[in-house]
Design an enzyme around this catalytic site. Structure first.
Site: not given
Length: 463
Positions: A229-232
């Site tokens: 996900s984009k937070r990774d």
RNA sequence: GUCCCGUUCGUCUAGCCAGGCCUAGGACACUGGGUUUUCAUCCCAGCAACAGGGGUUCGAAUCCCCUACGGGACGCCA
């Protein structure tokens, strides 16, 4: 044979996720492989997070990866507009049609799509409520990657919200019809949606496209579980842009994440990839992103760069790091870059790797000092060697070797004792470009100067 | 919870559809050696996998079934 038309339909969120990039890439590859059309359609119906900046990030990422679109933002095309926010009339017409043919109905101010079949009420464990369900015929389709897929849609679903905005499923299908999309290549997370989309295609009297569902990219298990996900860490294309990865290597790596040419080729020019790319080569199982392999590829592509291009990339990086001035000599810069390249895999390491070529003010690695100082006092060695070099008339490596020999004899040491020391004095560390070439480029005078500087520096006790 | 999809070395994968050529191939990573004064390049070598069980078959990584595990979807997000 009908024209192949594929599309990448991102929602501008302000990030260009690696999974989206891969989906865009595979669509692009397929279009190019088939001599088809690659459409870029912006799904910007969510007004809140939809900003010009978000669109810029997306388009810039696409361009960086070399994914040029044939129809879409900034270039237009015959099936436009390519922003969903500008297609309201088209969606309205489709809703009217569904309302008219009885496949849609209004409820609570919203419009729902009607699934045909026997109705019953049931408590839904997931929704935690009693809902109306439908015993419907399963939707069956042949996925180009996974084969036969069968799934029922057991509930009516909204296609227009109470606030009047059309819902994703509706606009997605309507646009694919209007834009005459022949193949829908998208992430596996849409696999379960496909049955709904098929219902819509049929209800709108359209022939559905061929679907191809790509495996997901999973996050590193050390980071967590599930899809990236984009937070990774490492999940955004922007990260690789700022870290100065070569777009070519990122693209090549991404091609291989879920696809392979069925032979041993891995590092391969994009033309070859386009030629070999097809659905049978696409993997069914999810893949994990492995930065180490991408780094390896980056090193490979770095070494293949023409020196002028290499310098063009390197100059701003070194300037920003304060290693060189804006007007640094191009010829010298290129020489340094060439020396550094054999062992460099990432441009982001270039500054630290090459600093000593441009300044005498480079950090001395204390671990390296301790290592050098194990057998003899570095200052003493440096002084001895500097003196020998100063007495030497021959230049370059030959002169250095002669001086080394002389110093060794004079002080009863092995010549080898001076070698690591020299590197330490000249570069601040114990690893780096070839020492002989460094000596040639910097010149003996400079080598001597740096040795003297070390000789006169106060000895620090290593902790 | 329901439905759907998947599962070959640590990682990306070849092989599976058309069962024997598989003592399972390649690449990255790792380990060792060579080259090198050093080293992150280069060369050589090594390590290491068919999720488990049952079937079908003379023979199964390949076909079938079950189990386990992983993932996804189930929203008036896209």
């Amino acid at each position: 044979m009908s024209q192949v038309r594929v599309r990448f339909a991102p929602s501008p969120t302000g990030f260009f996720h690696i999974g989206s990039a891969r989906t865009a890439l595979f669509n692009w590859l397929y279009a190019r492989h088939c001599n088809g059309t690659f459409v870029l359609r912006i799904e910007d119906t969510d007004h809140e997070r939809n900003t010009p900046e978000a669109l810029r990030v997306l388009l810039e990422g696409m361009r960086w990866l070399g994914l040029d679109w044939d129809e879409g933002p900034e270039i237009g095309g015959p099936k436009g507009p390519y922003f969903q926010s500008e297609r309201s009339e088209i969606y309205r017409a489709a809703v009217e049609k569904l309302l008219a043919n009885g496949r849609a109905y209004e409820k609570d101010g919203a419009v729902f799509f009607r699934i045909e079949g026997e109705r019953y009420r049931e408590y839904d464990e997931y929704l935690k409520a009693e809902v109306e369900k439908v015993r419907a015929e399963p939707m069956v389709f042949e996925d180009a990657i996974r084969g036969r897929i069968e799934r029922v849609v057991d509930r009516d679903f909204p296609i227009v919200r109470a606030n009047g905005e059309p819902v994703f499923h509706l606009v997605n299908v309507v646009d694919d019809i209007e834009m005459e999309i022949s193949h829908v290549i998208r992430g596996e997370d849409h696999l379960a949606n496909t049955a709904r989309h098929l219902e819509l295609f049929h209800a709108l009297g359209a022939t559905p496209p061929i679907f191809a569902h790509l495996p997901l990219i999973l996050k590193d298990p050390a980071v967590g579980k599930g899809k990236m996900s984009k937070r990774d860490q490492g999940a955004l294309i922007e990260e690789y842009q700022t870290r100065h990865f070569l777009a070519e290597s990122v693209r090549n790596f991404l091609c291989l994440l879920g696809w392979n040419p069925k032979d041993d080729r891995e590092v391969m020019p994009i033309g070859e990839i386009i030629e070999s790319f097809d659905f049978p080569g696409i993997q069914k199982g999810a893949a994990r992103f492995d930065e180490a392999k991408m780094r390896f590829m980056n090193g490979h592509y770095l070494r293949e760069l023409p020196v002028e291009t290499y310098a063009w990339f390197a100059r701003p990086i070194l300037t920003e790091a304060g290693v060189i001035e804006e007007d640094a000599d191009e010829d010298y810069l290129q020489k340094v870059l060439l020396l550094c390249r054999p062992k460099l895999d990432l441009l982001e390491n270039l500054a630290d790797y090459s600093r000593f070529f441009f300044t005498r003010d480079y950090p001395l690695d204390e671990k390296a000092r301790a290592k050098v100082g194990k057998k003899a006092d570095p200052s003493e060695l440096a002084g001895e060697l500097a003196a020998a070099i100063d007495a030497e008339t021959e230049a370059g490596v030959a002169g250095f070797e002669a001086a080394l020999e002389k110093a060794a004899n004079e002080h009863g040491r092995k010549a080898g004792a001076y070698r690591p020391l020299t590197r330490f004095a000249v570069t601040g560390g114990l690893s780096g470009p070839d020492m002989g070439e460094i000596i040639e480029l910097l010149g003996l005078e400079e080598i001597s100067l740096r040795l003297k500087k070390l000789a006169s520096a106060p000895v620090e006790e290593s902790k």
